[in-house]
Design an enzyme around this catalytic site. Structure first.
Site, PDB file in Angstrom:
ATOM      1  N   ARG A 158      85.423  20.849  53.492  1.00 39.22           N
ATOM      2  CA  ARG A 158      85.322  22.195  53.189  1.00 39.22           C
ATOM      3  C   ARG A 158      86.208  23.136  54.087  1.00 39.22           C
ATOM      4  O   ARG A 158      86.996  23.941  53.786  1.00 39.22           O
ATOM      5  CB  ARG A 158      83.786  22.901  53.728  1.00 39.22           C
ATOM      6  CG  ARG A 158      82.808  22.476  52.737  1.00 39.22           C
ATOM      7  CD  ARG A 158      83.032  22.877  51.189  1.00 39.22           C
ATOM      8  NE  ARG A 158      82.897  24.264  50.900  1.00 39.22           N
ATOM      9  CZ  ARG A 158      83.545  24.891  50.174  1.00 39.22           C
ATOM     10  NH1 ARG A 158      84.342  24.219  49.265  1.00 39.22           N
ATOM     11  NH2 ARG A 158      83.436  26.171  49.943  1.00 39.22           N
TER      12      ARG A 158
ATOM     13  N   GLY B 223      78.980  31.688  52.044  1.00 39.76           N
ATOM     14  CA  GLY B 223      78.799  31.885  50.836  1.00 39.76           C
ATOM     15  C   GLY B 223      78.889  33.485  50.542  1.00 39.76           C
ATOM     16  O   GLY B 223      79.739  34.107  51.092  1.00 39.76           O
ATOM     17  N   SER B 224      78.277  33.701  49.251  1.00 42.39           N
ATOM     18  CA  SER B 224      78.345  35.170  48.732  1.00 42.39           C
ATOM     19  C   SER B 224      78.304  36.299  50.137  1.00 42.39           C
ATOM     20  O   SER B 224      79.049  37.104  50.630  1.00 42.39           O
ATOM     21  CB  SER B 224      77.327  35.580  48.210  1.00 42.39           C
ATOM     22  OG  SER B 224      77.541  34.759  46.944  1.00 42.39           O
TER      23      SER B 224
ATOM     24  N   ARG C  51      80.107  34.990  44.240  1.00 42.16           N
ATOM     25  CA  ARG C  51      81.401  34.485  44.260  1.00 42.16           C
ATOM     26  C   ARG C  51      82.244  34.258  42.932  1.00 42.16           C
ATOM     27  O   ARG C  51      81.383  33.840  41.920  1.00 42.16           O
ATOM     28  CB  ARG C  51      81.063  32.973  44.769  1.00 42.16           C
ATOM     29  CG  ARG C  51      80.974  33.175  46.460  1.00 42.16           C
ATOM     30  CD  ARG C  51      80.862  31.555  46.970  1.00 42.16           C
ATOM     31  NE  ARG C  51      79.526  31.642  47.038  1.00 42.16           N
ATOM     32  CZ  ARG C  51      79.206  30.172  47.249  1.00 42.16           C
ATOM     33  NH1 ARG C  51      79.918  29.249  47.593  1.00 42.16           N
ATOM     34  NH2 ARG C  51      77.825  30.058  47.055  1.00 42.16           N
TER      35      ARG C  51
ATOM     36  N   GLY D 169      77.356  29.759  57.183  1.00 40.10           N
ATOM     37  CA  GLY D 169      77.306  30.019  55.701  1.00 40.10           C
ATOM     38  C   GLY D 169      77.926  30.911  54.958  1.00 40.10           C
ATOM     39  O   GLY D 169      77.811  32.155  54.790  1.00 40.10           O
TER      40      GLY D 169
ATOM     41  N   LYS E 272      59.421  43.137  50.705  1.00 45.68           N
ATOM     42  CA  LYS E 272      60.593  42.699  49.792  1.00 45.68           C
ATOM     43  C   LYS E 272      59.853  41.490  49.128  1.00 45.68           C
ATOM     44  O   LYS E 272      59.964  41.235  47.968  1.00 45.68           O
ATOM     45  CB  LYS E 272      61.634  42.364  50.587  1.00 45.68           C
ATOM     46  CG  LYS E 272      62.871  41.717  49.795  1.00 45.68           C
ATOM     47  CD  LYS E 272      63.753  42.845  49.107  1.00 45.68           C
ATOM     48  CE  LYS E 272      64.615  42.256  48.340  1.00 45.68           C
ATOM     49  NZ  LYS E 272      65.716  41.339  48.737  1.00 45.68           N
TER      50      LYS E 272
HETATM   51  P1  NAD Z   1      75.154  31.335  48.953  1.00 45.73           P
HETATM   52  O1  NAD Z   1      74.690  29.983  48.600  1.00 45.73           O
HETATM   53  O2  NAD Z   1      76.165  31.991  48.246  1.00 45.73           O
HETATM   54  O3  NAD Z   1      75.827  30.979  50.612  1.00 45.73           O
HETATM   55  C1  NAD Z   1      75.101  29.884  51.440  1.00 45.73           C
HETATM   56  C2  NAD Z   1      76.249  29.091  51.986  1.00 45.73           C
HETATM   57  O4  NAD Z   1      75.592  28.579  52.977  1.00 45.73           O
HETATM   58  C3  NAD Z   1      76.976  28.286  50.989  1.00 45.73           C
HETATM   59  O5  NAD Z   1      78.234  28.393  51.055  1.00 45.73           O
HETATM   60  C4  NAD Z   1      76.396  26.951  51.679  1.00 45.73           C
HETATM   61  O6  NAD Z   1      77.534  26.083  51.557  1.00 45.73           O
HETATM   62  C5  NAD Z   1      76.344  27.389  53.174  1.00 45.73           C
HETATM   63  N1  NAD Z   1      75.653  26.313  54.165  1.00 45.73           N
HETATM   64  C6  NAD Z   1      74.560  25.731  53.686  1.00 45.73           C
HETATM   65  N2  NAD Z   1      74.092  24.786  54.633  1.00 45.73           N
HETATM   66  C7  NAD Z   1      75.242  25.135  55.663  1.00 45.73           C
HETATM   67  C8  NAD Z   1      75.450  24.383  56.854  1.00 45.73           C
HETATM   68  N3  NAD Z   1      74.417  23.537  57.324  1.00 45.73           N
HETATM   69  N4  NAD Z   1      76.444  24.576  57.573  1.00 45.73           N
HETATM   70  C9  NAD Z   1      77.303  25.462  57.130  1.00 45.73           C
HETATM   71  N5  NAD Z   1      77.230  26.152  55.730  1.00 45.73           N
HETATM   72  C10 NAD Z   1      76.016  25.932  55.203  1.00 45.73           C
HETATM   73  O7  NAD Z   1      73.943  32.354  49.371  1.00 45.73           O
HETATM   74  P2  NAD Z   1      73.885  33.799  49.584  1.00 45.73           P
HETATM   75  O8  NAD Z   1      73.682  34.576  47.941  1.00 45.73           O
HETATM   76  O9  NAD Z   1      75.002  34.282  50.345  1.00 45.73           O
HETATM   77  O10 NAD Z   1      72.416  34.141  50.103  1.00 45.73           O
HETATM   78  C11 NAD Z   1      72.153  34.099  51.475  1.00 45.73           C
HETATM   79  C12 NAD Z   1      70.827  34.500  51.738  1.00 45.73           C
HETATM   80  O11 NAD Z   1      71.058  36.042  51.627  1.00 45.73           O
HETATM   81  C13 NAD Z   1      69.720  34.247  50.841  1.00 45.73           C
HETATM   82  O12 NAD Z   1      68.600  34.046  51.442  1.00 45.73           O
HETATM   83  C14 NAD Z   1      69.511  35.360  50.070  1.00 45.73           C
HETATM   84  O13 NAD Z   1      68.337  35.241  49.025  1.00 45.73           O
HETATM   85  C15 NAD Z   1      69.851  36.419  50.646  1.00 45.73           C
HETATM   86  N6  NAD Z   1      70.597  37.499  49.870  1.00 45.73           N
HETATM   87  C16 NAD Z   1      71.440  37.320  49.112  1.00 45.73           C
HETATM   88  C17 NAD Z   1      72.243  38.510  48.225  1.00 45.73           C
HETATM   89  C18 NAD Z   1      73.255  38.391  47.388  1.00 45.73           C
HETATM   90  O14 NAD Z   1      73.531  39.181  46.575  1.00 45.73           O
HETATM   91  N7  NAD Z   1      73.832  37.160  47.297  1.00 45.73           N
HETATM   92  C19 NAD Z   1      71.719  39.856  48.500  1.00 45.73           C
HETATM   93  C20 NAD Z   1      70.483  39.912  49.501  1.00 45.73           C
HETATM   94  C21 NAD Z   1      70.007  38.678  50.088  1.00 45.73           C
HETATM   95  O1  KPL Z   2      65.467  41.514  44.902  1.00 50.82           O
HETATM   96  C1  KPL Z   2      65.132  41.350  43.510  1.00 50.82           C
HETATM   97  C2  KPL Z   2      65.669  40.253  43.120  1.00 50.82           C
HETATM   98  O2  KPL Z   2      66.110  40.004  41.884  1.00 50.82           O
HETATM   99  O3  KPL Z   2      65.711  39.356  43.745  1.00 50.82           O
HETATM  100  C3  KPL Z   2      64.650  42.234  42.574  1.00 50.82           C
HETATM  101  C4  KPL Z   2      65.631  43.193  42.021  1.00 50.82           C
HETATM  102  C5  KPL Z   2      63.797  43.535  43.679  1.00 50.82           C
HETATM  103  C6  KPL Z   2      63.569  41.749  41.823  1.00 50.82           C
HETATM  104  O4  KPL Z   2      62.486  41.301  42.506  1.00 50.82           O
END
Ligand code: NAD
Ligand code: KPL
Length: 313
Positions: free
Chosen positions: A45, A19-20, A141, A17, A192
């Protein structure tokens, strides 16, 4: 695959994964000299990644390019440590594609928001040790293979079936990933989830920043009452303690921010609704607990997503 970093033989981190969050973790681990490999979805990719020649981590004014290897799910290399950073709705399927590569007793770290995907993956890879994680870090990203570290935070990790912390937490320390081993990770994830259920859907439906919910505090507080009853009924009384007070504190502290769900919707991205509000409503149904306001909220959000051409699962 063992790798000598000059101090000891380190186990390779495979990150599924990119991503971010995946890039944020990959970049910091690689910056600390640890062996990291990204597992990318497909050949397209992989070619794109090779053309970009690595990842870029942007922190404040600084940006740093890091060379991290990448491969496809079909690669042969066994996986001893897998960090899963897909969205909740993609995570189980993604893990299924590499499950045959997991070594016996591999560690699988699941960094998904909400609940449901973690349990599904744990059932799918019973030979692995699944570690659940919950993070308050923020990243996005700003280009392909480029991640902005937008919000410093904390990550809790825990194993719902064993107390002992893994030795590799020291590698997170070395990588500057602020973390803590949590014997109560399930309670943290529920807490959460409850916060997200009380805030995120309303920000979408009222089209507002988190602070806009000050004008809807009766609605927020009614949801908190039902969420507390649900947490207690689901055996998570600690996650219910002072929930409404914390929800209101978070609304105040993040008043200027848009919730993650609001951002998903406005950017036309699929939300994690099924792993948040959907999970809460399903848990209530299984417990035969009446949660009319949560259910009505779920219905309103589902209708809203449909109207905006977004998936409602
Ligand atoms: P994102 O969409 O940026 O990244 C997910 C990545 O997974 C994408 O690049 C996608 O192409 C890849 N992916 C999906 N299916 C795939 C597969 N079969 N094989 C390989 N790669 C695959 O998501 P994110 O923002 O990084 O979030 C990931 C998790 O973390 C989520 O559950 C989100 O709620 C949690 N989270 C995110 C943040 C944040 O700030 N971004 C903060 C806290 C928690
Ligand atoms: O985690 C959050 C979100 O935006 O997903 C907060 C800031 C707690 C709001 O529910």
């Amino acid at each position: 695959m063992p790798h000598s970093n000059g101090r000891q033989t380190a186990t390779r981190w495979h990150i599924l994964g990119a991503g971010s969050m995946g890039i944020l973790w990959a970049a910091r681990l690689a910056r600390a000299g640890l062996p990291v490999t990204l597992i990318l979805r497909n050949q397209v990719r992989l070619h794109a990644y090779e053309a970009a020649q690595g990842l870029t981590l942007v922190e404040g004014e600084q940006s740093r390019r890091l060379n991290v290897t990448a491969q496809l799910p079909e690669a042969d290399e066994p996986i001893q440590r897998l960090l899963v950073t897909c969205k909740a709705y993609d995570a189980e399927q993604a893990v299924a594609h590499v499950a045959h590569r997991l070594s016996p007793n591999a560690d699988v770290i699941l960094l998904q928001n909400g609940l449901g995907s973690q349990q599904a993956i744990t059932a799918r890879v019973p030979h692995a040790r699944c570690i659940f994680a919950s993070s308050t870090e923020g990243a996005y990203r700003d280009g392909d293979w480029r991640v902005v570290f937008a919000g410093h935070g904390h990550t809790w990790l825990g194993d719902i079936s064993a107390d002992e912390a893994p030795q590799w937490l020291e590698e997170l320390q070395r990588s500057g990933i602020t973390h803590e081993w949590s014997p109560t990770i399930l309670s943290r994830l529920w807490r959460k989830l409850a916060l997200n259920c009380a805030i995120n859907p309303l920000t979408v439906l009222h089209n507002c920043r988190n602070g806009g919910l000050h004008a809807h505090s009766d609605e927020v507080n009614t949801l908190c009452v039902e969420l507390c009853a649900l947490l207690e009924q689901c055996g998570q009384p600690d996650a219910a303690v002072d929930l409404a007070a914390e929800v209101n504190r978070v609304i105040h502290a993040t008043a200027n921010n848009y919730s993650s769900m609001y951002q998903d919707v406005t950017q036309g991205r699929r939300t994690e609704i099924s792993y948040l509000l959907g999970y809460a409503c399903e848990a209530a149904r299984q417990q035969q607990l009446a949660v009319p306001h949560l259910q009505a909220l779920h219905q309103r959000l589902t209708d809203y997503l449909k109207r905006h051409g977004l998936p409602c699962n």
